[in-house]
Design an enzyme around this catalytic site. Structure first.
Site, PDB file in Angstrom:
ATOM      1  CG  HIS A 120      -1.982  -1.119   1.112  1.00 41.44           C
ATOM      2  ND1 HIS A 120      -2.717  -1.559   2.181  1.00 41.44           N
ATOM      3  CD2 HIS A 120      -2.397  -1.863   0.047  1.00 41.44           C
ATOM      4  CE1 HIS A 120      -3.532  -2.551   1.790  1.00 41.44           C
ATOM      5  NE2 HIS A 120      -3.346  -2.748   0.510  1.00 41.44           N
ATOM      6  CB  CYS A 128       4.163  17.236  -8.037  1.00 44.66           C
ATOM      7  SG  CYS A 128       3.096  18.318  -9.001  1.00 44.66           S
TER       8      CYS A 128
HETATM    9  P1  CNA Z   1      -6.893  -3.638  10.457  1.00 38.34           P
HETATM   10  O1  CNA Z   1      -8.056  -4.009   9.608  1.00 38.34           O
HETATM   11  O2  CNA Z   1      -6.959  -2.422  11.293  1.00 38.34           O
HETATM   12  O3  CNA Z   1      -6.625  -4.918  11.375  1.00 38.34           O
HETATM   13  C1  CNA Z   1      -5.608  -4.952  12.321  1.00 38.34           C
HETATM   14  C2  CNA Z   1      -5.677  -6.300  13.022  1.00 38.34           C
HETATM   15  O4  CNA Z   1      -4.546  -6.399  13.865  1.00 38.34           O
HETATM   16  C3  CNA Z   1      -6.912  -6.497  13.895  1.00 38.34           C
HETATM   17  O5  CNA Z   1      -7.534  -7.718  13.527  1.00 38.34           O
HETATM   18  C4  CNA Z   1      -6.367  -6.572  15.325  1.00 38.34           C
HETATM   19  O6  CNA Z   1      -7.018  -7.542  16.119  1.00 38.34           O
HETATM   20  C5  CNA Z   1      -4.942  -6.958  15.111  1.00 38.34           C
HETATM   21  N1  CNA Z   1      -4.002  -6.437  16.100  1.00 38.34           N
HETATM   22  C6  CNA Z   1      -3.949  -5.194  16.652  1.00 38.34           C
HETATM   23  N2  CNA Z   1      -2.870  -5.079  17.449  1.00 38.34           N
HETATM   24  C7  CNA Z   1      -2.238  -6.281  17.406  1.00 38.34           C
HETATM   25  C8  CNA Z   1      -1.070  -6.788  18.023  1.00 38.34           C
HETATM   26  N3  CNA Z   1      -0.308  -6.047  18.852  1.00 38.34           N
HETATM   27  N4  CNA Z   1      -0.711  -8.073  17.754  1.00 38.34           N
HETATM   28  C9  CNA Z   1      -1.470  -8.855  16.929  1.00 38.34           C
HETATM   29  N5  CNA Z   1      -2.589  -8.411  16.329  1.00 38.34           N
HETATM   30  C10 CNA Z   1      -2.956  -7.141  16.548  1.00 38.34           C
HETATM   31  O7  CNA Z   1      -5.562  -3.516   9.600  1.00 38.34           O
HETATM   32  P2  CNA Z   1      -5.151  -4.254   8.242  1.00 38.34           P
HETATM   33  O8  CNA Z   1      -3.715  -3.978   8.042  1.00 38.34           O
HETATM   34  O9  CNA Z   1      -5.654  -5.627   8.190  1.00 38.34           O
HETATM   35  O10 CNA Z   1      -6.023  -3.399   7.202  1.00 38.34           O
HETATM   36  C11 CNA Z   1      -5.481  -2.929   6.139  1.00 38.34           C
HETATM   37  C12 CNA Z   1      -5.357  -1.398   6.069  1.00 38.34           C
HETATM   38  C13 CNA Z   1      -5.066  -0.653   7.355  1.00 38.34           C
HETATM   39  C14 CNA Z   1      -4.168  -1.170   5.215  1.00 38.34           C
HETATM   40  O11 CNA Z   1      -4.575  -0.527   4.056  1.00 38.34           O
HETATM   41  C15 CNA Z   1      -3.202  -0.289   5.994  1.00 38.34           C
HETATM   42  O12 CNA Z   1      -2.549   0.598   5.137  1.00 38.34           O
HETATM   43  C16 CNA Z   1      -4.054   0.440   6.960  1.00 38.34           C
HETATM   44  N6  CNA Z   1      -3.345   0.984   8.153  1.00 38.34           N
HETATM   45  C17 CNA Z   1      -1.981   0.977   8.250  1.00 38.34           C
HETATM   46  C18 CNA Z   1      -1.346   1.478   9.382  1.00 38.34           C
HETATM   47  C19 CNA Z   1       0.171   1.461   9.455  1.00 38.34           C
HETATM   48  O13 CNA Z   1       0.857   1.634   8.445  1.00 38.34           O
HETATM   49  N7  CNA Z   1       0.737   1.217  10.635  1.00 38.34           N
HETATM   50  C20 CNA Z   1      -2.113   1.978  10.432  1.00 38.34           C
HETATM   51  C21 CNA Z   1      -3.519   1.989  10.305  1.00 38.34           C
HETATM   52  C22 CNA Z   1      -4.120   1.476   9.152  1.00 38.34           C
END
Ligand code: CNA
Length: 239
Positions: A120, A128
């Site tokens: 992503h 730009c």
């Molecule tokens: P999501 O849908 O938010 O799921 C995150 C998952 O991680 C959930 O099922 C939680 O239960 C689990 N979780 C949370 N903390 C922990 C932990 N410490 N250990 C184990 N499991 C944990 O996120 P996905 O990545 O599945 O969804 C995709 C999106 C969210 C992508 O497009 C990302 O770009 C986007 N995103 C990215 C970031 C980042 O770069 N850090 C932050 C927020 C969202």
């Protein structure tokens, strides 16, 4: 009896990792689905994150897009946690071939991982939309509202917004690595966002490990499911 994670990693020769936002929550970056991210976005902006950071929203309402994006998606002070560090260590000792991530936060690279496939994109690269000029994240953070290029074009993060396609070269390389792996570890992802979640279908190896705080739609297919914080689950690798 289930094999332990340690036993699986010990006998693996080619591990591939697929991860998501849950990997970085222990670094202080909230995910979308387990924290109050969706709730806050909807309360403060009237839309869920999937709408606010969509291609159409960026085109139609860049001011609101950037207001949300700067507040909730850029964390310049975040540091890699034990999960990022453990994966870097596995690559260093020749066991792991690639980290495939949905994250846009650069923490795998900061931890020392070299073969990182960013499905992503990254908040650290910005271009730009008119002339293609590159801008670092500082330009976005320092801009008052929408960041503009010196040519007058709007600067866009190199992040795949909802409604945009993934880079085909990164997808192809991800599939190649997954097909060759004997073990696939999937962690910190709700497996709700496609096509990233569908990458599991290319795995032909023996051990599929899912490490996620909450259950996922693919738990039933895994040889091992670990419902723990991933930084804690992988920390034995650093001992
Ligand atoms: P999501 O849908 O938010 O799921 C995150 C998952 O991680 C959930 O099922 C939680 O239960 C689990 N979780 C949370 N903390 C922990 C932990 N410490 N250990 C184990 N499991 C944990 O996120 P996905 O990545 O599945 O969804 C995709 C999106 C969210 C992508 O497009 C990302 O770009 C986007 N995103 C990215 C970031 C980042 O770069 N850090 C932050 C927020 C969202």
């Amino acid at each position: 009896m289930n094999q332990t994670l340690k036993e699986i990693i010990e006998k693996s020769h080619n591990i591939v990792f697929l991860g998501g936002a849950g990997l970085s929550t222990e670094s202080g970056i909230p995910d979308f689905r387990s924290s109050d991210g969706v709730f806050k976005a909807t309360r403060d902006y009237g839309f869920p994150p999937e709408v606010l950071i969509s291609h159409d929203f960026f085109e139609s309402y860049p001011e609101i897009f950037y207001d949300y994006y700067k507040k909730y998606l850029i964390y310049p002070n975040a540091k890699p946690n034990n999960a990022h560090k453990a994966l870097a260590r596995l690559e260093e000792c020749g066991k792991l071939s690639a980290v495939i991530t949905q994250n846009i936060d650069n923490l795998h690279q900061l931890a020392g991982s070299r073969h990182v496939l960013e499905l992503h994109g990254s908040v650290y690269r910005n271009y730009c939309t008119q002339c293609g000029q590159y801008y670092p994240v500082d330009t976005i953070l320092k801009a008052d509202g929408v960041p503009y290029c010196s040519c007058g074009g709007i600067i866009k993060p190199d992040v795949v917004l909802y409604g945009e396609g993934l880079d085909p070269d990164i997808l192809t390389e991800s599939v190649r690595c997954i097909r060759k792996a004997d073990t696939m570890i999937v962690g910190g992802t709700s497996l709700a966002v496609y096509p990233a979640a569908g990458l599991i279908d290319y795995f032909r190896g023996t051990e599929l490990v899912l490490i996620n705080l909450s259950s996922t739609p693919r738990d039933a297919e895994a040889s091992l499911v670990v419902h723990e914080k991933i930084g804690e689950a992988l920390s034995f690798i650093l001992e």
